[in-house]
Design a protein around this motif. Structure first.
Motif, short mmCIF file in Angstrom:
data_model
loop_
_atom_site.label_atom_id
_atom_site.label_comp_id
_atom_site.label_asym_id
_atom_site.label_seq_id
_atom_site.Cartn_x
_atom_site.Cartn_y
_atom_site.Cartn_z
N GLN A 1 -61.17 21.44 -36.09
CA GLN A 1 -61.48 22.93 -35.70
C GLN A 1 -62.85 23.16 -35.46
OE1 GLN A 1 -59.51 25.52 -38.56
NE2 GLN A 1 -57.80 24.29 -38.91
N ALA A 2 -63.85 22.60 -36.58
CA ALA A 2 -65.21 22.87 -36.54
C ALA A 2 -66.05 22.07 -35.23
CB ALA A 2 -65.91 22.27 -37.72
N HIS B 1 -75.36 29.44 -41.29
CA HIS B 1 -73.76 29.23 -41.66
C HIS B 1 -73.43 29.37 -43.12
CE1 HIS B 1 -72.35 28.85 -37.54
NE2 HIS B 1 -73.49 27.97 -37.20
N GLN C 1 -64.17 29.17 -32.47
CA GLN C 1 -64.43 29.23 -34.10
C GLN C 1 -65.20 30.33 -34.17
OE1 GLN C 1 -67.76 27.16 -35.60
NE2 GLN C 1 -66.51 26.10 -37.07
N ARG C 2 -66.30 31.01 -33.39
CA ARG C 2 -67.13 32.07 -33.63
C ARG C 2 -66.37 33.34 -33.30
NH1 ARG C 2 -73.15 30.51 -32.05
NH2 ARG C 2 -73.29 28.48 -33.08
N LYS C 3 -65.12 33.37 -32.89
CA LYS C 3 -64.48 34.51 -32.58
C LYS C 3 -65.18 35.27 -31.39
CE LYS C 3 -61.99 34.84 -36.95
NZ LYS C 3 -62.33 33.34 -37.31
N ARG D 1 -64.27 25.34 -27.98
CA ARG D 1 -64.10 25.19 -29.27
C ARG D 1 -65.03 26.24 -30.08
NH1 ARG D 1 -62.93 19.62 -32.23
NH2 ARG D 1 -63.58 19.04 -30.22
N GLU E 1 -60.35 20.18 -43.65
CA GLU E 1 -59.92 21.29 -43.20
C GLU E 1 -58.60 21.72 -43.42
OE1 GLU E 1 -62.63 21.95 -39.27
OE2 GLU E 1 -60.60 21.00 -38.99
N GLU F 1 -64.02 24.91 -45.00
CA GLU F 1 -64.58 25.49 -43.86
C GLU F 1 -66.00 24.49 -43.47
OE1 GLU F 1 -66.43 29.29 -41.45
OE2 GLU F 1 -65.60 29.60 -43.61
N ARG G 1 -67.95 26.53 -48.19
CA ARG G 1 -68.45 26.05 -46.67
C ARG G 1 -69.30 24.95 -46.82
NH1 ARG G 1 -70.39 30.68 -42.65
NH2 ARG G 1 -67.92 31.07 -42.92
#
Length: 637
Positions: free
Chosen positions: A53-54, A113, A522-524, A518, A26, A31, A2
């Protein structure tokens, strides 16, 4: 792994190499957690930035950042000795306390994170901030130094040496800059490594050399309008081309402090029909211009402060477009352009020699095609991002040994959506967030707009560090402009609704939704709870975009019409309504929110609450039931 990234400002139009690097990492399974101390200065954003993505985490408003400093002090993590040492060694110009204050927020972000290493592009304010971030968190970092950053912007070689000493490794953009850095930082010489900027050739697959002869020669140059880009010499060279009866047009893409001066030079030389200052353009437009030009020209030089280009990415883009390059022998440019093979290089600051090179290529179609083809082949072999990122990954992999970073805490799956905060119309919101937090860790509150003009109560100050804040209006506008297809779909959807939200409110909430999408993805995030009628509009849009479930609390005196609220609530699985008549009309699974109503009895109970310390309007069983409902809705999403 990460991996964190810390920028002073992101995104920046001229720094496409940062985007390419992160996208490739990525793609290879890294991540990323991306932090930016400052928001972008323009809403223009390159299309490829949308593939990242981030989401980008920006520092919260300054009022909140100061609270993070206070928290670090209270917990004994504030690096007071380091701040004082930097103020004494480097003076007030480096703003050591400000750097440490910003670091206090990002240290918590990276810790939350579970970032075990972070990378900084540019040896500037962000690299200075990294020293304090490491001191507060123990998270190790690395730096990519480019050119102007360590040659001029940082402004202190002693500070540069301290940054390099503390970094795990230092990447530089060219062999030339490696030599400069090693001379400045001899103690760190062995940890300084060349890592070229890389190219994603997806947008260059159809690039072919131009072989047609005749017609106007199109010359293109791209860069910030600053002294070391040498645009004054390019313009002088264009005047000589005109005197030599070359039919040409030169377009300069970019903006900056020298625009007015350059425009005046063009006018004085009567080149208005030959030379155009196009201003800043998005990347897709730049690439289209590269495909249409005959010659790419960049007259890089050194400014009065010693700053210069080191390894201009735009030259690689021109070569990837199969266009011949005319540039100078300055710094690392010969590492990309091979003289008399992929283009022509001349001494910097020599407009006559620059004009000679432009004339040679303007008069020889075959030579332009041969140099263009060779340039494209050189990029394919040496500068594709898949190739250039390898040494960076090897360096990052070496830093993994011995890292002992705790696993990331579970991400909340429920988002409380707050339109603006503080908000006098939602007097009990802070209490609600406290009560819910006591009963579930699955909720994260997001503030769309922070009202900096409001004085925070003690309760609000305690809550502030638990909130996440959207970035400023420019960053929000950039997301809006970058998602045109989605925006058009949202606008079309509104046009087909029978009861529409007012257009100003819709556009405001839609911008928030596009910015949040976004981050939520990412955090679902599975469930969104809108805390007001205004936030409900944003919640409905997020449901349409992401498919999340939605609940809402509607205040006693909402800003929207009853018909609009009823229409929006059809998208929700339940919630609370403080207007009794509306509550009775909507019915289950919504219920009357008696405590949030404005009845005299309830207002009286609220007045008694600070004295009695008994919350007669919010019994514990109510909040437990509410937390249970939120968890149930999120589980069913």
């Amino acid at each position: 792994m990460r991996l964190g990234y810390l920028y002073s400002r992101y995104p920046v139009l001229s720094q496409t190499f940062c985007d390419m690097e992160m996208l490739e990492l990525e793609r290879r399974g890294f991540e990323l957690v991306v932090g930016s101390i400052h928001p972008p200065l323009t809403s223009i954003r390159h299309p490829h930035a949308g593939r990242l993505q981030a989401p980008v985490h920006y520092a919260p408003p300054s009022t909140i950042v100061r609270m993070w400093e206070e928290k670090a002090r209270n917990e004994g993590r504030w690096p007071q000795a380091l701040v004082e040492a930097h103020e004494q060694k480097y003076g007030p110009v480096v703003k050591a306390a400000t750097r440490a204050r910003n670091a206090s927020y990002f240290a918590e972000l990276f810790r939350r994170h579970a970032v075990d290493h972070f990378h900084v592009h540019f040896a500037n304010r962000a690299a200075h901030t990294a020293l304090f971030l490491k001191a507060m968190s123990g998270i190790r970092f690395s730096v990519t130094a480019h050119g102007q950053d360590f040659m001029a912007d940082l402004g202190n070689d002693d500070l540069l040496r301290e940054i390099c000493d503390e970094a795990e490794f230092v990447a530089v953009a060219a062999e030339y800059s490696r030599g400069l850095m090693q001379a400045r930082c001899p103690n760190a010489a062995t940890k300084i490594h060349r890592v070229y900027n890389g190219m994603d050739l997806t947008n260059f697959l159809e690039a072919r050399p131009k072989t047609s002869a005749g017609g106007m020669i199109e010359i293109l140059s791209v860069g910030r309008l600053v002294a070391f880009k040498g645009f004054e010499y390019l313009i002088e060279g264009c005047e000589q081309l005109r005197q030599r009866s070359i039919e040409f047009h030169c377009e300069i893409i970019g903006d900056g402090p020298l625009r007015e001066k350059l425009q005046k030079q063009i006018a004085e030389l009567r080149l208005g029909e030959r030379v155009t200052l196009a201003g800043a353009l998005p990347q897709d437009c730049v690439l289209e211009k590269l495909r249409g030009c005959d010659i790419f020209a960049l007259a890089s030089t050194t400014d009065d402060n010693g700053a210069s280009d080191i390894f201009p990415t735009v030259i690689l883009e021109a070569m990837a477009s199969a266009r011949p390059v005319v540039s100078t022998t300055l710094a690392g440019i010969p590492e990309s352009v091979v003289d008399r093979e992929t283009g022509l290089l001349v001494a910097a600051g020599e407009s006559g020699l620059f004009a000679d090179a432009l004339e040679t290529l303007s008069r020889d179609t075959a030579l332009r095609a041969r140099y263009g083809a060779a340039g494209r082949a050189r990029v394919d072999e040496h500068f594709q991002v898949e190739i250039t990122v390898r040494p960076l990954i090897e360096l990052l992999e070496k830093t993994k040994a011995g890292t002992g970073v705790a696993a990331a805490t579970a991400e909340p799956r429920i988002a409380y959506l707050i339109d603006q905060w503080p908000d006098d119309a939602l007097a009990s919101l802070e209490t609600e967030l406290d009560k819910v937090a006591e009963r579930t860790s699955d909720v994260q509150a997001f503030v769309c707009e922070f009202r900096a003009d409001q004085r925070l109560t003690a309760q609000q100050k305690r809550l502030a560090l638990q909130l996440e804040f959207l970035p400023d209006a420019m960053a929000i506008e950039a997301e809006w402009q970058a998602n045109r297809e989605l925006v058009l779909a949202l606008e079309d959807n509104r046009a087909n609704e029978s009861h529409r939200a007012p257009v100003d409110l819709f556009l405001r909430q839609a911008r928030f939704a596009v910015t949040l999408q976004r981050m939520f993805a990412q955090r679902k995030i599975c469930h969104v709870h809108a805390t007001s009628s205004r936030a409900l509009i944003c919640g409905v849009l997020l449901k349409k975009i992401l498919g999340v479930s939605l609940s809402a609390s509607i205040e006693a005196q909402p800003d929207l019409s009853r018909e609009t609220i009823e229409n929006a609530l059809h998208h929700a699985v339940g919630g609370r309504i403080a207007d009794r008549k509306l509550s009775e009309k909507i019915g289950a699974p919504f219920f009357f929110d008696r405590p949030a109503s404005n009845s005299p009895i309830v207002r009286g109970l609220r007045w008694l609450r600070p004295v009695s310390r008994i919350d007669l309007t919010r019994p514990g069983s109510f909040w437990q039931e509410w937390a249970n409902r939120l968890n149930h809705w999120s589980a069913g999403a």
